[in-house]
Motif scaffolding. Structure first.
Motif, mmCIF file in Angstrom:
data_model
loop_
_atom_site.group_PDB
_atom_site.id
_atom_site.type_symbol
_atom_site.label_atom_id
_atom_site.label_comp_id
_atom_site.label_asym_id
_atom_site.label_seq_id
_atom_site.Cartn_x
_atom_site.Cartn_y
_atom_site.Cartn_z
ATOM 1 N N MET A 260 0.800 -1.194 0.000
ATOM 2 C CA MET A 260 0.000 0.000 0.000
ATOM 3 C C MET A 260 0.848 1.266 0.000
ATOM 4 S SD MET A 260 -3.322 -0.567 2.339
ATOM 5 C CE MET A 260 -3.335 -2.189 3.058
ATOM 6 N N ASN B 167 2.032 2.206 -3.508
ATOM 7 C CA ASN B 167 1.024 2.881 -4.311
ATOM 8 C C ASN B 167 0.866 4.338 -3.883
ATOM 9 O OD1 ASN B 167 -0.979 3.031 -6.338
ATOM 10 N ND2 ASN B 167 -2.548 2.743 -4.797
ATOM 11 N N ARG C 193 -6.945 4.031 -1.944
ATOM 12 C CA ARG C 193 -6.205 3.282 -0.923
ATOM 13 C C ARG C 193 -6.720 1.855 -0.832
ATOM 14 N NH1 ARG C 193 -6.035 2.380 4.940
ATOM 15 N NH2 ARG C 193 -3.857 2.006 5.413
ATOM 16 N N ALA D 181 -5.303 -0.312 -3.475
ATOM 17 C CA ALA D 181 -3.833 -0.520 -3.408
ATOM 18 C C ALA D 181 -3.490 -1.919 -2.962
ATOM 19 C CB ALA D 181 -3.216 0.496 -2.459
#
Length: 105
Positions: free
Chosen positions: A1, A4, A102, A105
């Motif tokens: 995450m 990303n 998010r 991700a």
């Protein structure tokens, strides 16, 4: 995450610098290095002139409530319960989109 997030920060910085992305449409915050929904409650994101998180009628900063589970984002004046503006609506849309980004991700 985190990869990303970093990639999105860099991509948005470049797009903004090139005039291809309006600052209001960013999903990330270049000041805090986070997804915009994670730091939108910071005083840095209040602007009396553009009315981002600002109630002109009450001369007050809008409060922020974010529910990551549902993706709901609300910004309201603590005095009158309103305080919406076009700038705040764009900020709310960016926060919702950043929650989705998010999640992806």
């Amino acid at each position: 995450m985190i990869v990303n997030l970093i990639a999105t920060l860099v991509e948005e910085d470049l797009a903004e610098d090139n005039g291809a992305l309006a600052p209001d449409d960013r999903l990330t915050c270049h000041v805090h290095g986070r997804w915009i929904y994670q730091c939108v409650s910071s005083p840095v994101h209040v602007n009396r002139v553009t009315r981002h998180r600002w109630c002109r009628g009450c001369d007050a900063e809008l409060g922020v409530v974010i529910d990551e589970l549902t993706g709901e984002v609300a910004m309201r004046c603590p005095r009158c319960g309103r305080g919406g503006s076009a700038a705040t609506a764009r900020l709310i849309a960016a926060c919702r989109a950043s929650i989705e980004a998010r999640r992806a991700a």
